[in-house]
Design a protein around this motif. Structure first.
Motif, PDB file in Angstrom:
ATOM      1  N   ILE A  16     -30.876  62.401   3.793  1.00 56.85           N
ATOM      2  CA  ILE A  16     -31.605  62.732   5.010  1.00 56.85           C
ATOM      3  C   ILE A  16     -31.621  61.470   5.855  1.00 56.85           C
ATOM      4  CG2 ILE A  16     -33.779  63.562   5.966  1.00 56.85           C
ATOM      5  CD1 ILE A  16     -34.346  64.761   3.148  1.00 56.85           C
ATOM      6  N   ASN A  17     -31.018  61.529   7.034  1.00 54.48           N
ATOM      7  CA  ASN A  17     -30.801  60.345   7.852  1.00 54.48           C
ATOM      8  C   ASN A  17     -31.528  60.432   9.186  1.00 54.48           C
ATOM      9  OD1 ASN A  17     -28.433  59.011   6.288  1.00 54.48           O
ATOM     10  ND2 ASN A  17     -27.752  61.118   6.571  1.00 54.48           N
ATOM     11  N   SER A  18     -31.903  59.271   9.701  1.00 51.48           N
ATOM     12  CA  SER A  18     -32.413  59.198  11.067  1.00 51.48           C
ATOM     13  C   SER A  18     -32.254  57.778  11.583  1.00 51.48           C
ATOM     14  CB  SER A  18     -33.869  59.634  11.152  1.00 51.48           C
ATOM     15  OG  SER A  18     -34.279  59.739  12.510  1.00 51.48           O
ATOM     16  N   ALA A  19     -32.114  57.647  12.888  1.00 51.77           N
ATOM     17  CA  ALA A  19     -32.016  56.344  13.537  1.00 51.77           C
ATOM     18  C   ALA A  19     -33.311  56.050  14.277  1.00 51.77           C
ATOM     19  CB  ALA A  19     -30.834  56.327  14.508  1.00 51.77           C
TER      20      ALA A  19
ATOM     21  N   ILE B 164     -30.934  52.362  11.161  1.00 52.33           N
ATOM     22  CA  ILE B 164     -31.007  53.684  10.548  1.00 52.33           C
ATOM     23  C   ILE B 164     -31.667  53.561   9.178  1.00 52.33           C
ATOM     24  CG2 ILE B 164     -28.933  54.544  11.723  1.00 52.33           C
ATOM     25  CD1 ILE B 164     -27.421  54.174   9.095  1.00 52.33           C
ATOM     26  N   SER B 165     -32.156  54.680   8.686  1.00 49.81           N
ATOM     27  CA  SER B 165     -32.677  54.725   7.328  1.00 49.81           C
ATOM     28  C   SER B 165     -32.420  56.120   6.771  1.00 49.81           C
ATOM     29  CB  SER B 165     -34.165  54.397   7.304  1.00 49.81           C
ATOM     30  OG  SER B 165     -34.631  54.293   5.959  1.00 49.81           O
ATOM     31  N   GLN B 166     -32.421  56.215   5.461  1.00 46.89           N
ATOM     32  CA  GLN B 166     -32.170  57.498   4.814  1.00 46.89           C
ATOM     33  C   GLN B 166     -32.908  57.577   3.491  1.00 46.89           C
ATOM     34  OE1 GLN B 166     -29.833  54.417   3.917  1.00 46.89           O
ATOM     35  NE2 GLN B 166     -28.979  55.624   5.585  1.00 46.89           N
ATOM     36  N   ASP B 167     -33.130  58.810   3.057  1.00 48.67           N
ATOM     37  CA  ASP B 167     -33.641  59.066   1.726  1.00 48.67           C
ATOM     38  C   ASP B 167     -32.865  60.260   1.173  1.00 48.67           C
ATOM     39  OD1 ASP B 167     -35.088  58.692  -0.564  1.00 48.67           O
ATOM     40  OD2 ASP B 167     -37.047  58.885   0.362  1.00 48.67           O
ATOM     41  N   SER B 168     -33.089  60.569  -0.092  1.00 50.17           N
ATOM     42  CA  SER B 168     -32.245  61.547  -0.765  1.00 50.17           C
ATOM     43  C   SER B 168     -32.958  62.867  -1.015  1.00 50.17           C
ATOM     44  CB  SER B 168     -31.753  60.982  -2.097  1.00 50.17           C
ATOM     45  OG  SER B 168     -32.852  60.723  -2.954  1.00 50.17           O
ATOM     46  N   ALA B 169     -32.145  63.897  -1.244  1.00 52.55           N
ATOM     47  CA  ALA B 169     -32.598  65.202  -1.712  1.00 52.55           C
ATOM     48  C   ALA B 169     -31.468  65.756  -2.565  1.00 52.55           C
ATOM     49  CB  ALA B 169     -32.926  66.130  -0.555  1.00 52.55           C
ATOM     50  N   ASN B 170     -31.767  66.769  -3.378  1.00 52.08           N
ATOM     51  CA  ASN B 170     -30.749  67.293  -4.285  1.00 52.08           C
ATOM     52  C   ASN B 170     -30.867  68.794  -4.461  1.00 52.08           C
ATOM     53  OD1 ASN B 170     -29.063  65.074  -5.821  1.00 52.08           O
ATOM     54  ND2 ASN B 170     -31.121  64.240  -5.562  1.00 52.08           N
ATOM     55  N   VAL B 171     -29.702  69.425  -4.608  1.00 52.15           N
ATOM     56  CA  VAL B 171     -29.618  70.822  -5.041  1.00 52.15           C
ATOM     57  C   VAL B 171     -28.739  70.842  -6.277  1.00 52.15           C
ATOM     58  CG1 VAL B 171     -28.847  73.148  -4.470  1.00 52.15           C
ATOM     59  CG2 VAL B 171     -29.874  71.715  -2.695  1.00 52.15           C
TER      60      VAL B 171
END
Length: 244
Positions: free
Chosen positions: A87-90, A98-105
């Motif tokens: 999951i990204n955003s600037a 920018i920064s991001q964090d994770s998610a999973n399926v």
């Protein structure tokens, strides 16, 4: 007629992954495959590379990704195993802002009922999360940096433990839609405790021993504060409003 019926009964080999994200957010998805249940074959990674959706999300972003469920590589039947999501955003215009964090399926041949996602009559399943911006300063100019922190939630928005997550079985997916729904926390917070002081109009950065003090904990000194630099170059004394 027989041809039409045959086509209608043929099970789809794809599903749609999509996301409902806050403005300015985008996801990147890497899809991984493993040998189908019961298969003993293996495929080297170089012949089984993970397709990536929205790799260039800052240039072009499509929230709808059509994902293949089963494929064959080097004669080996493969099935989807997991989707690793960023999951990204600037928060600024520079390439590094920018920064991001994770998610999973995850997808399995079988799952216990309590872990398995459910689908509506319309063929859609949604899992939920919340992301929050955390801020800190970095370097001698005390440049403000922001870190994205994402947690899973229930449909009512109550925070859970861990990152946004969902699980399905292979037979659930053909022709369906899986949606990741992410909300943004209404308030930003400091990344580290003990370095900022909250006032009615925002947060002030503790000075520490001096402006060159990279750690700059308050240590009970709630009178001496420092300026800091916004990503756009502005020199500020309070966050997020910049000027008191």
């Amino acid at each position: 007629m027989a041809l039409i019926v045959g086509c209608a009964n043929k099970q789809a080999n794809t599903f749609i992954f999509t996301a409902d994200l806050p403005p300015g957010f985008a996801y990147e998805a890497a899809v991984y495959y493993v040998p189908a249940p019961g298969e003993t074959c293996t495929v080297e990674t170089r012949y089984n590379k993970a397709p990536v959706f929205n790799r260039e999300w800052r240039k072009a972003y499509n929230p709808d990704s059509e994902i293949v469920i089963r494929r064959t590589r080097m004669g080996c039947p493969l099935v989807i195993s997991r989707i690793e999501l960023e999951i990204n955003s600037a928060y600024g215009k520079d390439w590094s802002d920018i920064s991001q964090d994770s998610a999973n399926v995850v997808i399995r041949d079988e799952l216990e009922a309590q872990y398995k996602g459910t689908f509506s009559e319309a063929g859609e399943s949604t899992f939920y999360g919340q992301c929050q911006w955390l801020f800190r300063t970095s370097g001698k100019p005390r440049i403000l940096r922001k870190i994205l922190d994402c947690k899973k939630t229930n449909p009512q928005g109550e925070l859970g433990r861990g990152r946004p997550f969902a699980a399905y079985t292979l037979d659930q997916l053909p022709g369906k839609t899986v949606k990741m729904n992410i909300k943004l926390a209404p308030e930003e917070e400091p990344y580290f405790t003990g370095k900022w002081v909250k006032f009615k109009n925002g947060y002030k950065r503790c000075m520490g021993k001096s402006f060159e003090d990279q750690h700059a904990f308050c240590y009970g000194n709630f009178r001496d504060f420092s300026t800091f630099q916004m990503p756009d170059g502005r020199i500020c004394s309070i966050y997020p409003g910049c000027i008191e």
